[in-house]
Design an enzyme around this catalytic site. Structure first.
Site, PDB file in Angstrom:
ATOM      1  N   GLY A 218       0.841  -1.209   0.000  1.00  0.00           N
ATOM      2  CA  GLY A 218       0.000   0.000   0.000  1.00  0.00           C
ATOM      3  C   GLY A 218       0.862   1.240   0.000  1.00  0.00           C
ATOM      4  O   GLY A 218       1.784   1.372  -0.823  1.00  0.00           O
ATOM      5  N   GLY A 247      -2.689  -2.467  -7.442  1.00  0.00           N
ATOM      6  CA  GLY A 247      -1.923  -3.718  -7.481  1.00  0.00           C
ATOM      7  C   GLY A 247      -1.791  -4.252  -8.901  1.00  0.00           C
ATOM      8  O   GLY A 247      -0.732  -4.782  -9.282  1.00  0.00           O
ATOM      9  N   ASP A 248      -2.843  -4.109  -9.699  1.00  0.00           N
ATOM     10  CA  ASP A 248      -2.796  -4.583 -11.087  1.00  0.00           C
ATOM     11  C   ASP A 248      -1.809  -3.742 -11.901  1.00  0.00           C
ATOM     12  O   ASP A 248      -1.085  -4.267 -12.752  1.00  0.00           O
ATOM     13  CB  ASP A 248      -4.190  -4.531 -11.710  1.00  0.00           C
ATOM     14  CG  ASP A 248      -5.196  -5.383 -10.931  1.00  0.00           C
ATOM     15  OD1 ASP A 248      -4.768  -6.372 -10.306  1.00  0.00           O
ATOM     16  OD2 ASP A 248      -6.388  -5.046 -10.937  1.00  0.00           O
TER      17      ASP A 248
END
Lengths: 308, 308
Positions: A218, A247-248
């Site tokens: 994060g 995240g992707d």
């Protein structure tokens, strides 16, 4: 080309409502509909940074048709395999005032053994032209829990580096098949290793079979345990925005860097810049190109001491 | 044939979840998808009790395609008019434990003046073969608030009895155009007349222009103020179940009775039996045929004294 696999592709819906009140009726003020599932998100970002990208996985039913019609408008090649079942929708209900999100995920189609066999045939054929493959997201009903391990073994046999981004038992089984890279987030890492201490957990995950583990933390950026050393890459200061899809975007950064044989610090810098530019983007899941360019020279990379 | 008009047709989705918790993520255990919008529900019941039924209104976009594909499997004729916009979805999220429902309604397509003109041409042509017409539900964006009044005037000019089932300003404007029958529920009646006293409010509504007003009063059945007298029809005892679609089944009962020239007590009995058999059905919006047959002789009809 880079291949991304999304076995449980989705049509992502977003509803904006003034505020979610259970057991009342809501007028939806805004509806957004877009192709979803981690591998499709990764592919969109890969294409946006200039990589020839092919998406595979399953699509079926009317929702699958809508998904494919929308994919046709994107610069990625659609190699999804048809299934008799219906592609799932995911629905994010966003409170306009607070920005809080309530999520509903349909289960997805039940994939039959014949459909899985058809997918494997297509996958083998796609691997022949692939420089790397990303295996992303949850498994739909009917797919055995060791499916990612099988896809990783076939990629290795074809000489194609494989990145795995999933959770739970599919991650545990997949990592044992020795993928080149896994990208757990903090929760997935804790579930896998039992530890919430990022450095320890990342090294632990690597010992389970992955050549490299890149943990996304994060706002603390990413922590990478590689064969060449351990690095942490962090964004400059606190970033406010919507973390959906960050995240992707990081996976797209990692995969593109792997294909371009970037040195680890440069590769990790790209991943963090793309993830941060996704948090900053006005539309959830997209990345903001100006922010990305601006962030690239401002990512900090520090090397950790070798693992004990 | 009987014509039903659904200007804001919908694809109705139902999601079953263990319990709705705002700002968390939910796995949907069951997804049901069916054609929706009041007029389509009315048509389904009319067809089930043996009436030749045609549905019109608007359909567009991918959701419209799904809706039409589903209608093709039903014994009603699809005369929906294409629009460039996208047919809305409505989503009912049902808590599995309590049965409580949280509703999300998309706004629907914005209908252009040209599309409205195309609809009116088609409507005039359909009226030529219609024994009765039902005008049902909300208006989509772009349709003027007096639209139902216009459709009622055209039905009267064609000699076709018109039933109106809507709410708010479209009801207020529509009733002034003197429809043959309006079917408000208790809330719609209170909004129209300012009174929550059913008998007074029903008579008040009738004085606003409708030839007959049939107010649906939930477990208290229906109250009908007609040119021939005032009746109340009530189901036997308390009925437990899902009231979704009960009002639409009542409309189908009223409309079929009107076409068959049934005496009011028989017509009202049919409407209440259909509505009650809908509450008792295992699937929301369907009616249970065995319950319907069983209920028919058990509905009580009482005549009220003439209005003061």
């Amino acid at each position: 080309m880079i291949l991304t696999v999304t076995l449980n592709a989705a049509l992502d819906l977003t509803y904006r409502v003034p505020a979610l009140l259970p057991h009342t009726s809501h007028r939806v003020s805004e509806v957004i509909e877009r192709p979803g599932g981690k591998g499709l998100n990764v592919a969109r970002v890969l294409a946006a940074i200039g990589h020839d990208t092919v998406v595979t996985g399953f699509a079926g039913g009317t929702t699958g048709e809508i998904l494919r019609a929308q994919l046709a408008g994107l610069p990625v090649r659609d190699a999804l395999v048809p299934v008799a079942g219906t592609t799932r929708r995911t629905l994010a209900v966003v409170d306009a005032a607070s920005g809080d999100t309530t999520q509903f995920n349909e289960p997805g189609p039940t994939v039959t053994p014949d459909e899985w066999a058809a997918f494997l045939t297509s996958y083998e054929s796609l691997l022949r032209d692939a420089e790397a493959v990303a295996l992303c997201g949850s498994l739909p009903p009917g797919i055995h829990v060791g499916a990612y391990a099988e896809l990783i073994r076939r990629a290795r046999a074809a000489g194609v580096p494989a990145l795995l981004d999933t959770s739970g038992e599919p991650l545990r089984r997949g990592i044992a098949a020795r993928p080149d890279l896994v990208k757990p987030n903090a929760d997935e890492l804790a579930q896998l290793t039992g530890s919430r201490e990022p450095l320890r957990a990342t090294h632990d995950a690597r010992r389970r079979g992955a050549r490299t583990v890149v943990s996304s933390l994060g706002p603390d950026g990413i922590l990478a345990a590689t064969p060449d050393g351990t690095w942490q890459a962090t964004p400059p200061g606190t970033v406010l925005g919507n973390p959906t899809g960050a995240g992707d975007s990081a996976v797209a950064g990692l995969l593109s860097g792997l294909v371009e044989s970037l040195p680890w610090p440069d590769l990790l810098t790209r991943a963090v810049a793309l993830a941060t530019a996704t948090v900053l983007a006005p539309t959830a899941g997209d990345f903001d190109r100006a922010s990305y360019e601006d962030l690239l020279p401002r990512i900090t990379v520090t090397e950790h001491a070798p693992a004990a």
